[in-house]
Structure formats: C-alpha cells, structure tokens
Design an enzyme around this catalytic site. Sequence first.
Site, mmCIF file in Angstrom:
data_model
loop_
_atom_site.group_PDB
_atom_site.id
_atom_site.type_symbol
_atom_site.label_atom_id
_atom_site.label_comp_id
_atom_site.label_asym_id
_atom_site.label_seq_id
_atom_site.Cartn_x
_atom_site.Cartn_y
_atom_site.Cartn_z
ATOM 1 N N VAL A 1 0.866 -1.171 0.000
ATOM 2 C CA VAL A 1 0.000 0.000 0.000
ATOM 3 C C VAL A 1 0.904 1.223 0.000
ATOM 4 C CG1 VAL A 1 -1.834 1.245 1.211
ATOM 5 C CG2 VAL A 1 -1.723 -1.257 1.356
ATOM 6 N N CYS A 2 0.535 2.206 -0.802
ATOM 7 C CA CYS A 2 1.252 3.490 -0.760
ATOM 8 C C CYS A 2 2.732 3.307 -1.096
ATOM 9 C CB CYS A 2 1.044 4.101 0.626
ATOM 10 S SG CYS A 2 1.306 5.879 0.724
#
Lengths: 266, 266
Positions: free
Chosen positions: A154-155
């Site tokens: 994520v991210c």
Amino acid sequence: MTHTDTDTDPTTTRRAGLGGAAAGADAALATGLPAAAHAADTRRSEARRPGRGPRIGVVLYDGFSLLDPTGPVEVLSRLPGAEITMVAERRGPVRTDTGHTAVVADRSFAETGRLDVVLVPGAGNRGTVAAMENPAILRFLRRAHRRTRFTTSVCTGSLVLGAAGLLGTRATTYWASKDYLQTTFGVTYVPERYVHDGKVITAAGVSAGVDMSLYLAALLTDELTARAVQLAVEYDPRPPYDSGNAAEADPELKELALRLLEKSQR
Amino acid sequence: MTHTDTDTDPTTTRRAGLGGAAAGADAALATGLPAAAHAADTRRSEARRPGRGPRIGVVLYDGFSLLDPTGPVEVLSRLPGAEITMVAERRGPVRTDTGHTAVVADRSFAETGRLDVVLVPGAGNRGTVAAMENPAILRFLRRAHRRTRFTTSVCTGSLVLGAAGLLGTRATTYWASKDYLQTTFGVTYVPERYVHDGKVITAAGVSAGVDMSLYLAALLTDELTARAVQLAVEYDPRPPYDSGNAAEADPELKELALRLLEKSQR
C-alpha cells in the site's frame, strides 16, 4: 439501563439486539475484565482459531502510515479462517509516522513461516527510506515472496518492494512518489487504485489499501465472499469532498497536502 | 541500490525523490535504529510537537474494530497541530475484535484532560456490550463530553454513547444495529454515513469513520484543509464492488456478512 426483553439474560438480549449472529453465545465474556495492567490485550494465543484460510503477514516498521496496514487487516480479517499476523523486525509495538499511536507486531520476521500473502505498508519519507535501506526487511520480503500467492503493498510500500527487487513492470504507489517509482525502478506507474502484475499487487496511497484488499479478498476466496465482507465493514464510501485524486487536483492543493503531511510526520 | 542523483547524499536524494517536502531535513533519522527490544516504538514524548491544534482523544477498549479508530486517526493526524491520544481504561496495548493485533493506548482515562473531540469506536457484539456496561468508559465519556466541541463515534460506538446518555434525537450506527439503537435509546436511526446532531457526530459502520473524519476535519479547520487532507491520504475510493450499502443488499448477503463477522470475532 433498559433492555428490550426483561425475561432473558440482559447481556444475551443486548447481543441479540445488536444484530449479530452471536446472540446466546459467550455471554460470560461480556463481564469481568481482569485487573492486570495490560488486561485489555488478551493473549493472542488464547484466541488462535484453527485457521485453514489464507496466511497473511502484514509488515510493520517504524514510521509506517496507520491506515496502510489497518484498512486491509480490517477487511482480510473477515475471510473465513484467515490467519493474519503483524510482523516486524522484532515483536512489540511499532509507532506510526505521526507518533500518535503504535500497532503491535506479534511476531518477528525470524518467527514467521510460509505466507500466502505478504503486505507492506507505506510511510512518510523518513520511514520509507529507512525501510528501503533495512536489510532485515528486504531479506524478509524476498524470502516471503518466494512462496506467497500474492505479494502486496500500500502506498510507498511499493518502493520497499522495489528496493527488494520484487516489482514487475507495472505498479502504483503514493501519488507524490510516482516519478521516483518510475525513475528508480524502471517500473511504469499506473494511476489506478491497485495494480496486479504477476503475483504482485500494489495499491495507491493510504486509503487505497481498502479497495485493494477487497479485490484481494475475492482472489483468495470468491466474489460473493468479498461482497459480503464489503457489507460487513459497511464500505459504501461517500466522502464529503471529491479531492482525493491527484490527477484532478490543482498545484496549490497538492502543495498544501504535502505540507500538511510533512508537518504531521516525525 | 540506484539513486537519482549521485552528487547528493543518497538519503536526502531519496527523500526528495519521494515527493515530500521533507527533503534535506532529518537525514540522520533514516539510519541507525537502536537495538533495544522495543526499538520501533520510539518514545511518544520525544515527538510531542507544540500542538495548538485540536486535542482529540480516541477511546480504545477490548474487542474494538480496528478500522473504526484508525481510519479517523489517519485523517485527523494531518490537521495542523493536532494532538491525538489513544486513551483507554489503562495504558498499553488494546486488542481488536478478531485478535489479530493490538493498538497502543498511550494514556489512561484518568490521565486525560480536556478534549476538543472524543471519538468512540465500535466493536463486535462482545466488545460493544462490555463497553456499554463498563462504568469507567461511561464515566470518562460523560466527563469528556461536558467540554468537547464534538463528541463522535464510529459504528456501534454510538451505542456506547447511548449507554452514557449522550445521544440526541438522531444518530447512525452499524447497519445491523439500527433497530437496537432506536428501540433502546429512542433515537431515530438515520441511514447516512454520518449524522451531526447538536455536538454529537455519529458515523455508520467501520469504514464510515473515514468519511466522518473528513467532515469533522472541516469543522475543526476549514474545507480547504479537509480537501488537502483527503488528497494527502489519497482518499479517492473506488471499491471493486458496490455491496457496501445494507439497504441495497439482499437478505442472503446480509446473512453471510454477519456470519463472516461472527466467525472472525473472538
């Protein structure tokens, strides 16, 4: 306190009234918290269910962004038999980028065996850079990746995957890091909530982990289960504004967003 | 590992390349993690910034649902000077409803002073019932509420507010608990992501805390800041399915959702 039915044990009535299917079971658990100092953290081993669902390891490292791993864990924890473990270089609490709280890693990398899924959260600049340069994290990811069904992030967690040499040719990341992703790893940045390339699934910034984890849930089980999980977490997003997409944001808003981030991170 | 610019300190270059405004600052923080057992949880007190933004207390209690407090904290932690503290009956880790992790409460109720905002997360049946019947939690909420600007909740957290006598006439809660809300507290259930009644703001289930916290962010600062925060956390939701709304779900899906929840919760 009022009860909906005075003929039944009030705790059972309450639990029935709350709408869950747990009515009648474990009424005694609702009372009598022990007096020990860390009473609220009941030992994880007491609660270990048989599993036989997906084995998911979620990496935590100092300075990670809170929602990156917790959104996906909320979703994936609803999959039947899911065995989810927060893992880090050492057991114990791992503090977030803003320092406002810490999330507990129950296992160290060394104690973590085969995983079906590994998930790497993102962080602010400081945390991401440190993770990208941390041999223990990179070694763990490479080892896990050899046997996962899916390797996810994520991210800016995708940058950590990149540092470990695990990205394919297409990926996404936090919007402000897209040039870095492309330049450093020669990977094509795809402006989607999540990108599935081979067995690697990368998600955009922070909140995109929830969208990605529903997609992943369907891969691990089936679409019906994923839809039921979406309903279980009442994920029917209706933000009050529509400013979450960087491609549509003017430069001033982007600058303000990054300034707020920087000031909030230790 | 490759760098985008070999003439500059690689850590600084990396941080600059990541797109944040933190380039050049605190390069030394990126290396040299201490060897202590809980090294990753750097002492919160070392990081305490001057604040002067909103003082927000987020209640944790055994069996809470992970995303309920962490979604809002991710958002609200980006507000300038925000002072966010996870609070519980006692300091220490507080385990979630599925038992997969724990989040650290840095302060006990007794150590918590005046708050601008208090937020109560929801939980599964067991955790919610216990919280509703926990005198320490109810006392703390009533005390905090006397001086908050906003008293807020996510999911079944509104039932805990109800137990503390703090609900007005309109509120929302987890979709499966709407009848209980109305019957027990005589409050009208409003099927919105969040409901603002007086100074009480209640949010629907689990993921609704993110939507509510953006709304709250605007109340605490202004719309521009809230929009910038939305961009900062790249909250541009695009779930792969559209099954998050109970009013639109068929009975079988609702039953499956509740069954998955029950099986996942300790």
